[in-house]
Each structure stands twice: as structure tokens, then as C-alpha cells.
Design a protein around this motif. Structure first.
Motif, PDB file in Angstrom:
ATOM      1  N   ASN A   3     -12.399   4.215  48.493  1.00 19.61           N
ATOM      2  CA  ASN A   3     -11.153   4.149  48.394  1.00 19.61           C
ATOM      3  C   ASN A   3     -10.873   4.460  46.970  1.00 19.61           C
ATOM      4  N   GLN A   4      -9.518   4.923  46.859  1.00 17.65           N
ATOM      5  CA  GLN A   4      -9.161   5.218  45.475  1.00 17.65           C
ATOM      6  C   GLN A   4      -9.167   4.020  44.565  1.00 17.65           C
ATOM      7  N   ARG A  19      -6.899  13.184  44.196  1.00 20.55           N
ATOM      8  CA  ARG A  19      -6.631  14.470  43.490  1.00 20.55           C
ATOM      9  C   ARG A  19      -6.853  15.607  44.621  1.00 20.55           C
ATOM     10  N   ILE A  20      -6.550  16.960  44.127  1.00 24.82           N
ATOM     11  CA  ILE A  20      -6.770  18.239  44.603  1.00 24.82           C
ATOM     12  C   ILE A  20      -7.765  18.684  44.000  1.00 24.82           C
ATOM     13  N   ALA A  37      -6.475  20.552  49.811  1.00 22.54           N
ATOM     14  CA  ALA A  37      -6.546  19.157  50.162  1.00 22.54           C
ATOM     15  C   ALA A  37      -6.934  18.049  49.114  1.00 22.54           C
ATOM     16  N   THR A  38      -6.543  17.050  49.495  1.00 27.13           N
ATOM     17  CA  THR A  38      -6.988  15.894  48.426  1.00 27.13           C
ATOM     18  C   THR A  38      -8.207  15.407  48.931  1.00 27.13           C
ATOM     19  N   ALA A  39      -8.604  14.847  47.903  1.00 33.58           N
ATOM     20  CA  ALA A  39     -10.123  14.111  47.980  1.00 33.58           C
ATOM     21  C   ALA A  39     -10.414  13.222  46.758  1.00 33.58           C
ATOM     22  N   LEU A  40     -11.309  12.238  47.064  1.00 33.55           N
ATOM     23  CA  LEU A  40     -11.524  11.217  45.971  1.00 33.55           C
ATOM     24  C   LEU A  40     -12.395  12.240  44.765  1.00 33.55           C
ATOM     25  N   GLY A  46     -16.386  13.855  37.495  1.00 35.16           N
ATOM     26  CA  GLY A  46     -15.698  14.759  38.055  1.00 35.16           C
ATOM     27  C   GLY A  46     -15.965  15.476  39.379  1.00 35.16           C
ATOM     28  N   GLU A  47     -16.804  14.562  40.135  1.00 36.09           N
ATOM     29  CA  GLU A  47     -17.474  15.124  41.310  1.00 36.09           C
ATOM     30  C   GLU A  47     -16.424  14.562  42.709  1.00 36.09           C
TER      31      GLU A  47
END
Length: 166
Positions: A3-4, A19-20, A37-40, A46-47
Motif C-alpha cells: 500500500n501507499q 504515481r503515474i 495508469a497509476t502504480a506504487l 524510483g522503481e
């Protein structure tokens, strides 16, 4: 499930932020950049961490884009599209109303897939990616449906109110 705000499992130094990211994918020798799309994403290394389902959606968007591009696509793009959809050759053949051997010829480069086939496959990939098409239901319908009867045409004489309009 991550999770964030969770620590990054890769570098362990950063925290995950929604982030996108720019996701790059290569399909059939064609590079596609996807920023849809957003991703963690780890704020330290930065991965971007994506799930298998997110990877499949990236693949579906990429193949749809390549297929719509207007140029002749390589057999590997057709194979990638089918695999991203999670279909066997026989299942794709049912959906496209063709034969398994035709799908095989397209994917092995022995016969080019014509533009309407590319567009049909692009629409299929887009519809599945957006969640507007249930492939299982479409396959079941393709398996059980009979071809539609041709429409019957008949001339109907217009009523009296239309007689003088001519």
C-alpha cells in the motif's frame, strides 16, 4: 499486498507513493511508452511496483495501440495480443470466426493478418482492458451461437397518408 506509505521491498530505503510512472514495454520489436495508469513507486529508488494484472493491462493497451497504428504488424504482435488476452489459438479463432490454422498462419508469418483483423483484435484488447467485455461470456456465446438468419425483406405498401407525398 503493498500500500501507499509502505517501505519499498526493493531498496528498503524509501516509501511507496501512488504515481503515474512511465512504463515501457516492447511488443514485437515495437517500443511503447505508457503513462496512463497509476502504480506504487518508491520515492527513493524510483522503481514502480506493478501487479500481474497491471502488467496485463499495460500489454493490452500496448498491443491495441500497435494494432491501430496502421502499419503491417509482425506475427509476434498478433501472438502477444492473443497471449495478453489469455486466449488459446482455438479460442481467438472462435471469437474472430476463423480457424485455428488461420490464427497459426498469422502468428507464424505464413499469412498476413489483414487490416480488419488487426482492428478487430485491437478493439477486443481495448474492450477487455477497459472491462467492457467479459471474454468468458463472449467465448461461451461464440461456442453456442448459431449464425444469425439473414433478415427478411419485404415491400410494404405505404398507407393512404403517404400516397400523395410522391
Amino acid at each position: 499486498m503493498l500500500n501507499q506509505g509502505d517501505p519499498c521491498p526493493l531498496c528498503e530505503a524509501g516509501k511507496l507513493q501512488l504515481r503515474i510512472p512511465e512504463h515501457r514495454i516492447t511488443i514485437g520489436g515495437v517500443d511503447v511508452k505508457d503513462r496512463t495508469a497509476t502504480a506504487l513507486v518508491c520515492d527513493a529508488c524510483g522503481e514502480a511496483l506493478i501487479t500481474a494484472a497491471q502488467r496485463t493491462r499495460y500489454e493490452l493497451r500496448a498491443v491495441a495501440l500497435i494494432l491501430r497504428d496502421g502499419r503491417k504488424v509482425s506475427p509476434s504482435v498478433l501472438r502477444a495480443a492473443r497471449r495478453a488476452l489469455g486466449l488459446k489459438q482455438s479460442e481467438l479463432a472462435q471469437l474472430l470466426e476463423t480457424t485455428d490454422s488461420t490464427i497459426s498462419r498469422w502468428e507464424n508469418g505464413k499469412e498476413p493478418a489483414r487490416r480488419p483483423v488487426q482492428m478487430a483484435l485491437a478493439h477486443l484488447a481495448s474492450d477487455v482492458e477497459r472491462g467492457v467485455l467479459d471474454l468468458e461470456a463472449a467465448l461461451e456465446l461464440a461456442r453456442t451461437s448459431q449464425p444469425p438468419e439473414p433478415p427478411c425483406l419485404e415491400v410494404v405498401k405505404p398507407g393512404p397518408e403517404h400516397d400523395e407525398a410522391a
